[in-house]
Design an enzyme around this catalytic site. Structure first.
Site, PDB file in Angstrom:
ATOM      1  N   ILE A 299       1.113   3.719   4.000  1.00 52.23           N
ATOM      2  CA  ILE A 299       0.081   4.166   4.929  1.00 52.23           C
ATOM      3  C   ILE A 299      -0.906   3.022   5.156  1.00 52.23           C
ATOM      4  O   ILE A 299      -1.095   2.157   4.292  1.00 52.23           O
ATOM      5  CB  ILE A 299      -0.665   5.428   4.432  1.00 52.23           C
TER       6      ILE A 299
ATOM      7  N   HIS B  85       0.855  -1.185   0.000  1.00 53.93           N
ATOM      8  CA  HIS B  85       0.000   0.000   0.000  1.00 53.93           C
ATOM      9  C   HIS B  85       0.887   1.230   0.000  1.00 53.93           C
ATOM     10  O   HIS B  85       1.227   1.769   1.047  1.00 53.93           O
ATOM     11  CB  HIS B  85      -0.948  -0.014   1.213  1.00 53.93           C
TER      12      HIS B  85
ATOM     13  N   GLU C 140     -12.088  -1.597   9.768  1.00 51.31           N
ATOM     14  CA  GLU C 140     -12.154  -2.971  10.287  1.00 51.31           C
ATOM     15  C   GLU C 140     -11.684  -3.020  11.741  1.00 51.31           C
ATOM     16  O   GLU C 140     -12.281  -3.706  12.566  1.00 51.31           O
ATOM     17  CB  GLU C 140     -11.324  -3.913   9.416  1.00 51.31           C
TER      18      GLU C 140
ATOM     19  N   GLY D 206      -7.441   2.752   4.706  1.00 49.37           N
ATOM     20  CA  GLY D 206      -8.622   3.201   5.435  1.00 49.37           C
ATOM     21  C   GLY D 206      -9.593   2.081   5.759  1.00 49.37           C
ATOM     22  O   GLY D 206     -10.189   2.062   6.839  1.00 49.37           O
ATOM     23  N   VAL D 207      -9.730   1.139   4.840  1.00 48.26           N
ATOM     24  CA  VAL D 207     -10.659   0.034   5.096  1.00 48.26           C
ATOM     25  C   VAL D 207     -10.205  -0.799   6.293  1.00 48.26           C
ATOM     26  O   VAL D 207     -11.032  -1.358   7.016  1.00 48.26           O
ATOM     27  CB  VAL D 207     -10.870  -0.865   3.854  1.00 48.26           C
TER      28      VAL D 207
END
Length: 159
Positions: free
Chosen positions: A68, A62, A76, A71-72
């Site tokens: 970083i 990523h 979670e 976001g998902v």
């Protein structure tokens, strides 16, 4: 607003909850267990954290030049800490065939990037409980700065 059916847990786990205790409440395992410690539990809230290491598999792909946390995965992690709270609030430990499943997220906002070396503080507070559906107001922060906010919805399922 919390409904009248909310119960106060008399058997809260001993704090801080370490990873072995967390694994008793969550079915997730490496690499998808995203809560390292739980440090606070109230009648309708929980605070835990995730230590973000450069060794995380998701950071390898990523944005390798500027890794970083996706976001998902922050969402979670908030759902996982909310699931722990669901069991604690109902004064039960998970039994075979009993799960709190991520059912949805609303009002998601990403405000700060989460990078290797950060300690992501995960806060969740119950705002609604109705017929096995729970809605939580959640915040993920780093060094006191809000990184993500969301309303997380989880569902208690017997499978």
């Amino acid at each position: 607003m919390v409904t009248e059916s909310q119960t106060t847990s008399q058997n809260k786990p001993e704090l801080p909850m370490n990873i072995q205790q967390i694994r008793e409440y969550l079915p997730h395992r490496y690499p998808f267990l995203l809560v390292d410690r739980v440090v606070e539990i109230t009648d309708n809230g929980i605070v835990g954290y995730k230590n973000v290491s450069i060794n995380e598999e998701f950071l390898q792909g990523h944005f390798p030049e500027y890794p970083i946390m996706p976001g998902v995965l922050i969402i979670e992690a908030l759902a996982q800490v909310s699931g722990i709270l669901g069991f604690v609030m109902n004064d039960v430990k998970p039994a075979p065939g009993s799960l709190f499943l991520f059912a949805g997220a609303e009002k998601i906002r990403f405000k700060k990037q989460v990078v290797a070396g950060d300690q992501l503080v995960l806060k969740s507070e119950l705002v609604m409980q109705k017929r096995g559906i729970y809605k939580y107001s959640c915040t993920a922060s780093v060094d006191g700065v809000v990184a993500t906010t969301a309303e997380i919805i989880i569902s208690h399922q017997k499978i």
